[in-house]
Design an enzyme around this catalytic site. Structure first.
Site, mmCIF file in Angstrom:
data_model
loop_
_atom_site.group_PDB
_atom_site.id
_atom_site.type_symbol
_atom_site.label_atom_id
_atom_site.label_comp_id
_atom_site.label_asym_id
_atom_site.label_seq_id
_atom_site.Cartn_x
_atom_site.Cartn_y
_atom_site.Cartn_z
ATOM 1 N N GLU A 197 52.387 67.836 9.496
ATOM 2 C CA GLU A 197 52.701 66.928 11.006
ATOM 3 C C GLU A 197 51.255 65.658 10.236
ATOM 4 O OE1 GLU A 197 52.879 64.012 13.351
ATOM 5 O OE2 GLU A 197 54.093 65.440 13.350
ATOM 6 N N CYS B 59 65.119 60.288 25.020
ATOM 7 C CA CYS B 59 65.381 60.432 26.483
ATOM 8 C C CYS B 59 65.955 59.240 27.226
ATOM 9 C CB CYS B 59 64.059 60.417 27.424
ATOM 10 S SG CYS B 59 63.612 59.617 29.126
ATOM 11 N N CYS C 283 67.229 64.823 32.852
ATOM 12 C CA CYS C 283 66.549 63.819 32.717
ATOM 13 C C CYS C 283 65.712 63.348 34.380
ATOM 14 C CB CYS C 283 67.571 62.789 32.316
ATOM 15 S SG CYS C 283 66.877 60.933 32.513
#
Length: 457
Positions: A76, A204, A383
């Site tokens: 990462e 999202c 959501c």
């Protein structure tokens, strides 16, 4: 050859051919060589986790706890880990950017080894990944958790518009731009406010319209709603992919005088004229120009280029080609995926990654032990559709876009309780339980609360 080393050699040759040794050139040369790596390392691990986002952190915690210290490597490159579901609230002035992140060192498990580099080349046939620093990592098992990349540059004029100080274009999707949303909101007093949803998968997918509802409420609170026109242009053919919740959202848009145009995709931003250009996806080539006082743009997104160029790992859409149930790669039995980079056809949310994590974990352990993979992911995603400064519709659903709700109340209604859960409780759950590997989604809670739900007739 490493680019810094090559540049240093060229500088050295030029200096040797110059009769006068310039001090500033010597300083440049020293800096170039001091930051160059003259040798590269080879690493080996039981599990390589590529990506330190929601799914990567959760899985690194689970796997390193089971396998022991330094058996797991996390690849990462970023210093900060953002809780991205908070970005919508930051855009509405309800949270600040500093509330949304912790350092990567804080959230990654101590038993895992963190390599602060980027994955550059995947070679699944030889079980290796090459890094941006030139290192090579040999793994027994690979977990791909790279997430999505934002591609603002794919829309001509958009990236430039976002860089203009005190400009009229904003976006909640990047930590670089999210604070500018509320700043622009406070500078806007009238005119056309336009919000977009791109013709690509997004993380999202409810967020592009959440900010619409928040902005509408903002101007209603100020008593200036009649001064602005609010338009939501979405490339999708529907307002929301799950009909159960879309049927609740359409009346909200109608009541609040929010114009919704489906199948309309942002293709250009002419910021010098404050004009956004949209294409009618049902009639390719048919363009619409709309003048804006505020433009909120959601960029196209994709899996990282470094991943998509490995055609053996990805499907035609560029996402990791996994079995939708087990999340194991369809060709490489020692490769799994979690989160947004997975090709499983679920909504790309942090809640989905949480529900995937126990499935991926148990199936990876089974694969290590040579046992059948029995855990199944049902496509669960959630959501929390924030509809203002005090209300929220908590959408929960599965692969079939059918409601898969946790609470014994109608979740297709705006509720203050769901707003408080989204704003205050979910961030704590994320930092304290999900990233540490203890939160596996609300499945258990759903079973316990099921006794209070009215029976279906």
């Amino acid at each position: 050859m490493n680019s810094r080393i090559a540049l240093g050699i060229r500088q050295c040759n030029r200096l040797l051919a110059t009769p006068i040794y310039y001090a500033n050139e010597a300083s440049t040369l020293a800096r170039l060589f001091s930051t160059s790596r003259l040798h590269y390392e080879r690493h080996e691990c039981k599990v390589l986790v590529v990506g330190g986002g929601s799914g990567g952190c959760a899985m690194a915690a689970k796997l390193s706890s089971h396998l022991g210290k330094d058996k797991v490597i996390v690849l990462e490159p970023e210093d900060k880990h953002y809780y991205q579901p908070m970005f919508t609230l930051i855009g509405g002035g309800m949270k600040r950017l500093e509330h949304s992140y912790k350092t990567m060192a804080e959230v990654l498990p101590k038993k895992a080894k963190w390599l602060k580099e980027k994955a550059m080349e995947f070679d699944p046939d030889n079980n290796t990944v090459c890094t941006s620093g030139g290192d090579k990592i040999k793994y027994d098992f690979l977990l791909i958790a790279t997430g999505l990349q934002l591609k603002y540059e794919k829309i001509p004029g958009l990236a430039e518009a976002l860089e203009i100080p005190n400009g009229k274009v904003c976006s909640i999707y990047s930590p670089k731009y999210v604070e500018g949303v509320y700043d622009l909101l406070r500078r806007t007093n009238e005119g056309n406010l336009i919000f977009t949803f791109p013709a690509s998968p997004v993380k999202c997918p409810g967020a592009p319209q959440k900010i619409v509802y928040i902005v509408d409420h903002y101007f209603r609170k100020l008593g200036k709603r009649d001064k602005v026109n609010i338009t939501y242009n979405t490339a999708l053919p529907v307002l929301f992919g799950v009909k159960h919740y879309a049927d609740a959202l359409w009346p909200i848009c109608k009541k609040r005088n929010i114009t919704v145009n489906t199948r309309r995709n942002l293709v250009e931003v002419r910021h010098a004229e404050d004009i956004a250009v949209f294409e009618d996806l049902d009639h390719p080539g048919q363009l619409f120009e709309e003048k804006y006082s505020l433009l909120h743009a959601v960029p196209p997104m994709s899996a990282p280029d470094e991943l998509t160029k490995c055609r053996k790992l990805v499907n035609e859409a560029g996402f990791v080609d996994v079995n939708n149930s087990t999340l194991q790669h369809v060709r490489y039995s020692n490769v799994f995926a979690i989160g947004d980079s997975s090709g499983s056809p679920n909504s790309k949310t942090a809640a989905a990654a949480a529900a995937q994590s126990p499935v991926v974990y148990r199936n990876m352990i089974a694969a290590m032990e040579g046992k059948p993979l029995t855990d199944v992911y049902d496509g669960y995603a959630s959501c929390p559709l924030v509809t203002g400064y005090s209300t929220c519709i908590l959408a929960e659903f599965d692969y079939n876009l059918q409601p898969l709700e946790t609470f014994p109340v109608a979740q297709n209604k705006e509720r203050y309780s769901m707003f408080i859960m989204k704003k205050d409780f979910m961030p704590l759950l994320y930092w304290k339980l999900m990233l540490t590997g203890y939160w596996n989604g609300p499945g258990l809670m759903r079973k316990l609360l099921g006794v209070f739900k009215p029976s279906k007739k």
